[in-house]
Motif scaffolding. Structure first.
Motif, PDB file in Angstrom:
ATOM      1  N   GLY A  34       2.824   0.692   3.278  1.00  0.00           N
ATOM      2  CA  GLY A  34       3.306   0.067   2.054  1.00  0.00           C
ATOM      3  C   GLY A  34       3.186  -1.437   2.050  1.00  0.00           C
ATOM      4  O   GLY A  34       3.439  -2.074   1.033  1.00  0.00           O
ATOM      5  N   THR A  38       6.102  -3.419   0.623  1.00  0.00           N
ATOM      6  CA  THR A  38       7.222  -2.603   1.084  1.00  0.00           C
ATOM      7  C   THR A  38       7.660  -3.139   2.439  1.00  0.00           C
ATOM      8  O   THR A  38       6.830  -3.301   3.337  1.00  0.00           O
ATOM      9  N   ARG A  48      11.368  -2.551  -1.786  1.00  0.00           N
ATOM     10  CA  ARG A  48      10.080  -2.336  -2.451  1.00  0.00           C
ATOM     11  C   ARG A  48       9.935  -3.342  -3.578  1.00  0.00           C
ATOM     12  O   ARG A  48      10.860  -3.548  -4.368  1.00  0.00           O
ATOM     13  N   ASP A 212       9.849   8.145  -2.189  1.00  0.00           N
ATOM     14  CA  ASP A 212       8.813   7.708  -3.129  1.00  0.00           C
ATOM     15  C   ASP A 212       8.557   8.731  -4.236  1.00  0.00           C
ATOM     16  O   ASP A 212       7.672   9.583  -4.149  1.00  0.00           O
TER      17      ASP A 212
END
Length: 306
Positions: A34, A38, A48, A212
């Motif tokens: 990510g 992230t 995030r 997610d």
């Protein structure tokens, strides 16, 4: 859509301090795949940051959707402890972190399969109209016939690389592909990313949670069965789906979606079209092609919309 410049560690530290009262003392670091949008925040949180406005819309939708899903999921769903904007018009969310690693790296136990069955059952219980009101898109089922054609070409390329025997695809006949066509009238809420490392499994084989939900859609439940086949293996996926009340048709459709997709994605990677990790793609191919007794059926009963 233009993507924002990647945030620096200093930017993230300032943001964490603004979102967490004790955030100044927490260690931060980019979170693997990510990164750089992230970040792990200590052992308890994940931060995030939406890289563009489209991603921002998806993130805001996910925060609302998770609250709708949580009472039904049967496993942990990340909770947002704070949110805001990290750049002009771009949201961010600080979520609770579900411990343990991705399920595709661990064997799911019998109790874990029951966890998965509860997840699939729970997703069917989520009110579809409410999900669509939140902005979750409705997606028509993929054509298994078209996917099979793509997989046949990809399989020949994998044979040249000594990765796969194309003869295995002959198990899915043209008639079977038609019979296993998707049914729009069976649409449910679908996570649509269970085979992408978002399924979290403990060392004991129990499912800890699902992360997610940005890719969630209202659509074909066989997509989540396929995701499970890629992540934890075809037998476990089919057993979980059967426990959840799904019949032979959606289970076999999910199995073949997973098998064809695994072949296509590995071939694309070997041709340099993607940068997905080869070990993960090979593991998903192996998982999807694990044999199950159900695939010996040649005549499927009419089971209604499921």
């Amino acid at each position: 859509m233009t993507q924002a410049a990647a945030p620096t560690a200093d930017t993230v530290r300032r943001l964490v301090r603004s979102l967490l009262p004790d955030g100044g003392a927490v260690e931060i670091g980019p979170a693997g795949d990510g990164a750089p949008f992230t970040w792990l925040v200590g052992a308890r949180y994940v931060l995030r940051l939406a890289p563009d406005r489209d991603a921002g819309t998806a993130l805001r939708r996910e925060l609302r959707l998770r609250e709708l899903v949580r009472p039904h999921a049967g496993v942990a769903v990340p909770a947002t402890v704070a949110h805001g904007e990290w750049a002009d018009g771009l949201p961010c969310a600080l979520d609770t972190r579900i411990p343990d690693g991705p399920g595709e790296y661990r064997t799911v136990s019998a109790l874990g399969e029951a966890d998965l069955a509860g997840l699939l059952s729970g997703l069917r219980e989520v009110p579809v109209r409410q999900a669509e009101t939140l902005g979750v898109p409705r997606v028509r089922p993929r054509s298994l016939e078209s996917l099979k054609v793509a997989a046949a070409g990809a399989a020949e390329r994998l044979r040249a690389a000594d990765e796969f025997d194309p003869a295995r695809l002959r198990q899915l006949t043209g008639a079977a592909a038609v019979q296993l066509g998707g049914r729009p009238d069976a649409a449910v809420l679908v996570h649509h990313g269970l085979g992408e490392g978002h399924l979290l499994v403990g060392a004991d084989g129990r499912v800890r949670g699902v992360a997610d939900w940005t890719g969630a859609v209202v659509g074909d439940p066989a997509e989540d069965i396929a995701g499970l086949a890629l992540a934890v293996g075809a037998p476990a996926a089919v057993r979980a789906a059967t426990l959840a009340g799904y019949g032979a048709r959606p289970c076999l459709r999910g199995l073949w979606l997973a098998r064809c997709e695994a072949v296509v994605r590995l071939a694309d990677r070997l041709r340099g079209r993607t940068e997905e990790p080869l070990p993960a793609l090979r593991a998903r191919l192996r998982h999807a092609w694990e044999a199950i007794l159900l695939e010996r059926l040649t005549d499927l009963p009419d089971e209604g919309p499921l």
